[in-house]
Design a protein around this motif. Structure first.
Motif, PDB file in Angstrom:
ATOM      1  N   HIS A  31       0.783  -1.228   0.000  1.00  0.00           N
ATOM      2  CA  HIS A  31       0.000   0.000   0.000  1.00  0.00           C
ATOM      3  C   HIS A  31       0.822   1.289   0.000  1.00  0.00           C
ATOM      4  N   ASP A  67       0.331   5.098   1.895  1.00  0.00           N
ATOM      5  CA  ASP A  67      -0.403   5.791   2.949  1.00  0.00           C
ATOM      6  C   ASP A  67      -0.898   7.127   2.389  1.00  0.00           C
ATOM      7  N   ASN A  79      -2.490   9.504   3.732  1.00  0.00           N
ATOM      8  CA  ASN A  79      -2.280  10.665   4.602  1.00  0.00           C
ATOM      9  C   ASN A  79      -0.887  11.255   4.430  1.00  0.00           C
ATOM     10  N   ASN A 139      -8.259  -2.517   1.871  1.00  0.00           N
ATOM     11  CA  ASN A 139      -8.713  -2.907   3.211  1.00  0.00           C
ATOM     12  C   ASN A 139      -7.590  -3.442   4.084  1.00  0.00           C
ATOM     13  N   GLY A 141      -5.502  -1.693   5.773  1.00  0.00           N
ATOM     14  CA  GLY A 141      -5.243  -0.849   6.929  1.00  0.00           C
ATOM     15  C   GLY A 141      -5.839   0.535   6.740  1.00  0.00           C
ATOM     16  N   THR A 142      -5.848   1.307   7.816  1.00  0.00           N
ATOM     17  CA  THR A 142      -6.365   2.673   7.755  1.00  0.00           C
ATOM     18  C   THR A 142      -5.509   3.524   6.817  1.00  0.00           C
ATOM     19  N   ASN A 143      -6.168   4.275   5.954  1.00  0.00           N
ATOM     20  CA  ASN A 143      -5.503   5.194   5.017  1.00  0.00           C
ATOM     21  C   ASN A 143      -4.680   4.477   3.948  1.00  0.00           C
ATOM     22  N   HIS A 144      -4.927   3.180   3.755  1.00  0.00           N
ATOM     23  CA  HIS A 144      -4.178   2.431   2.736  1.00  0.00           C
ATOM     24  C   HIS A 144      -4.870   2.550   1.384  1.00  0.00           C
TER      25      HIS A 144
END
Length: 310
Positions: free
Chosen positions: A71, A73, A75, A105, A107-110
């Motif tokens: 992924h 990130d 952010n 899915n 991870g967060t912000n992936h």
């Protein structure tokens, strides 16, 4: 170009053992870093100088085969950052690419980024600013272009490459027969090719509840109802330019087209609205829509929705 919009689309590349090629490259998310800006510009310019294609930031390869999701990130590196890096690290800047954001899915912000790059034509070839060299993609890597390849790329310019940039502004109307506000649409015709446009047809598309009333130099056509907006109707205001009556449209000078004044209905308020264009010339046909919104009735912010009017 491959249609890669979802994580399932990316996972299908992995499960099918998709291999890198002249027009497809896999990059792990870690390839997007602050210290990799020059490399990104090099890879994208090489793809454009060859046959065009797609670079996927978010898939790790193993021996040039899609191996696993890796992924980015969002952010830390959003798509505006990537867009600016590409434009600022290629010369002349590559502008007509697209970046699709694919949510992951894992991870967060992936996310993964799918960068689709057309073959360079009007502005070919593109130089990588990291070392001021010209590259093209061969099989699995970017390699310096030979002199004859640079000359061949320069000869790709055979047709005009026309775009229209639309700016909008709101003003209080001094004419009491119209609404209290008027929308002024200012189109600018640009040719990005060294091949002049001798004959050009332009149509400005305006959301139907915004009514044009000052349309000198334009004539009205039948309303347009593009499928992409659920059949929303658009006013179609057209004009033509041709030699010898009009000067050719060439790369060194943008052409400011006549403004169109419209009634801006009060029920729209600060809501978003759409305007667009069609432009055609021998060897070139393009269309696009802008989405805009009136902020405090004095500033209009807008963004390009992408090309195509179907």
């Amino acid at each position: 170009m491959l249609k890669l919009k979802t994580q399932a689309d990316l996972e299908a590349l992995i499960s099918n053992g998709e291999r890198e090629s002249l027009t497809l490259e896999f990059k792990a998310g870690g390839a997007i870093r602050q210290d990799s800006k020059g490399e990104i510009g090099k890879d994208v310019s090489a793809m454009a100088n060859a046959a065009g294609g797609q670079i996927i930031y978010g898939i790790k390869e193993n021996n040039h085969v899609a191996a696993k999701i890796a992924h980015v990130d969002i952010n830390s590196f959003n798509h505006e950052w990537l867009e600016n890096v590409i434009q600022n690290n290629t010369s002349p800047p590559i502008n007509n690419f697209t970046i699709d954001i694919v949510p992951l899915n894992t991870g967060t912000n992936h996310v993964a980024y799918v960068v689709s790059i057309p073959q360079a034509t009007a502005t070919a070839p593109h130089q990588a600013r990291v070392d001021n060299k010209y590259y093209r993609r061969r099989n699995f890597k970017a390699e310096p272009m030979a002199d004859y390849e640079i000359r061949e790329a320069m000869r790709r310019v055979t047709d005009p490459d026309l775009y229209i940039y639309i700016s909008c502004r709101l003003e209080r109307s001094e004419n009491t027969s119209h609404s209290s506000y008027r929308l002024i649409i200012s189109p600018m015709l640009v040719n990005c090719s060294h091949q002049p446009a001798l004959y050009t047809a332009v149509t400005i598309l305006i959301q139907s509840d915004i009514v044009p009333y000052h349309t000198k130099h334009y004539h009205s056509e039948n309303a347009w109802k593009p499928k992409r907006f659920g059949g929303m109707s658009f006013h179609a205001m057209s004009t033509e330019m041709s030699v010898p009556n009009d000067f050719p449209v060439f790369i060194e000078r943008a052409r400011k087209l006549p403004e169109i004044q419209c009634d801006y209905p009060s029920h729209l308020g600060n809501d978003q609205f759409r305007v667009g264009y069609r432009v055609s010339s021998p060897g070139c046909s393009r269309a696009a829509f802008y989405q805009a919104s009136a902020l405090n009735f004095d500033i209009v912010a807008q963004k390009l929705l992408g090309e195509g009017v179907e």
